[in-house]
Write a protein that holds these residues in place. Structure first.
Motif, short mmCIF file in Angstrom:
data_model
loop_
_atom_site.label_atom_id
_atom_site.label_comp_id
_atom_site.label_asym_id
_atom_site.label_seq_id
_atom_site.Cartn_x
_atom_site.Cartn_y
_atom_site.Cartn_z
N SER A 199 1.02 -1.33 -0.14
CA SER A 199 0.00 0.02 -0.04
C SER A 199 0.68 1.11 -0.16
N ARG B 194 1.02 3.93 -2.87
CA ARG B 194 0.58 5.27 -2.30
C ARG B 194 1.77 6.49 -3.03
N PRO C 76 -3.95 4.44 -0.22
CA PRO C 76 -3.37 3.12 0.06
C PRO C 76 -4.78 2.18 0.14
N GLY D 133 -4.67 -1.38 0.68
CA GLY D 133 -4.64 -2.52 1.35
C GLY D 133 -5.98 -2.78 2.25
N ASN E 108 -4.38 -5.07 -4.65
CA ASN E 108 -3.74 -4.11 -4.50
C ASN E 108 -3.67 -3.31 -5.87
#
Length: 312
Positions: free
Chosen positions: A41, A45, A52, A54, A90
């Motif tokens: 994440s 980011r 993020p 996750g 993700n």
């Protein structure tokens, strides 16, 4: 009865709760922290300038009604090459964000793909950074760095302090029969949401039952030596009064062989000082809430049942 339930948090605690709640109601709104800056994440980011994904991914999967293979796919983590450490879920959310140009829309479209019960919302779409001041005056910025300092936290804040919640989150809180805070890391999963002032104010003015689920164990680097009362007091000190009416505490004994492993890592069972909690105007609800696994965690079904009993 299909109750309207809002659950606020992040990390592993929130998805665990959601898996239980979806057995009882389809009207669930998960409001999820976006202060995470570690692991996959954190890289996404930093490199893609997105929020993020996750914790959002984990909550989407917890509320999904999909094939087990689909969940395995979204949780699959690459273990070699330049994608090492990234989970497919993700990357999927990152790609969806790039295609649609909007993280919030990416979550909504991903929810359709996964046949999600209810909705998953980021607590803000501001690019928030978590900062902690420790008792010795040290200040550290970054959610993933805070627990590693292993000193007593004095105060935590978000930057920017005027981050705004999504209107859908405020609407969900307004119509909720229950707002559940936790379980989860107190300083890095729960408080980042409640430090969003308009979000905390919406919970305060809501007519919903306000329930705080205390962690089973203390967390090294965050809540060393904390009792249930200390958890509640910390939330009040940071985000104000009238956010909690009921405090749910595990009363089930942890198997010795598992407990010893946690003690060796510096974690202890959270003890409940009921009288102190009552003085804050909260009611303590005990339950045998443990799941039988190699980790000390709430059983999703047992926890959800206790919460539904409070709402009734």
């Amino acid at each position: 009865m299909n109750y309207n339930v809002v659950a606020i948090g992040g990390g592993t605690g929130l998805p665990n709760l959601l898996r239980g709640l979806k057995r009882y109601t389809k009207n669930i709104t998960a409001i999820v922290t976006v202060a995470d800056d570690g692991g996959s994440s954190g890289i996404l980011r930093d490199e893609l300038k997105m929020l993020p994904p996750g914790d959002i991914r984990n909550c989407l999967l917890a509320l999904a009604n999909t094939e087990p293979l689909m969940e395995k796919l979204f949780q699959y983590r690459f273990n070699a090459g330049s994608l090492k450490g990234h989970s497919f879920g993700n990357l999927f959310l990152a790609a969806m964000t790039e295609i649609l140009g909007d993280f919030e829309l990416a979550i909504k479209e991903s929810s359709k793909v996964l046949a999600v019960s209810g909705q998953v919302l980021p607590s803000t779409i501001s690019d928030v950074i978590l900062a902690a001041e420790f008792e010795d005056g040290t200040v550290i910025k970054g959610e993933s760095k805070i627990p590693k300092i292993r000193r007593k936290i004095k105060r935590i804040r978000i930057i920017p302090e005027d981050a705004k919640p999504l209107p859908e989150a405020l609407e969900a809180i307004e119509r909720a029969d229950a707002v559940i805070i936790g379980p989860g890391s107190l300083y890095t999963s729960i408080l980042p949401n409640l430090l969003i002032k308009d979000l905390a104010n919406a919970v305060r003015s809501s007519r919903a039952k306000k329930i705080f689920v205390v962690n089973v164990m203390t967390q090294p680097g965050e809540t060393d030596g904390y009792t249930a009362f200390d958890h509640v007091k910390t939330i009040i000190e940071h985000a104000g009064n009238n956010l909690i009416e009921y405090v749910v505490v595990n009363a089930e004994k942890i198997p010795e062989h598992i407990l010893l492993r946690y003690l060796a890592d510096g974690a202890c069972p959270v003890t409940c000082d009921e009288e102190n909690i009552k003085e804050l105007g909260c009611k303590v609800i005990y339950g045998e809430l443990l799941g039988f696994a190699d980790v000390v965690r709430h059983d999703p079904i047992k926890l959800a049942k206790v919460i539904i009993d409070i709402i009734k």
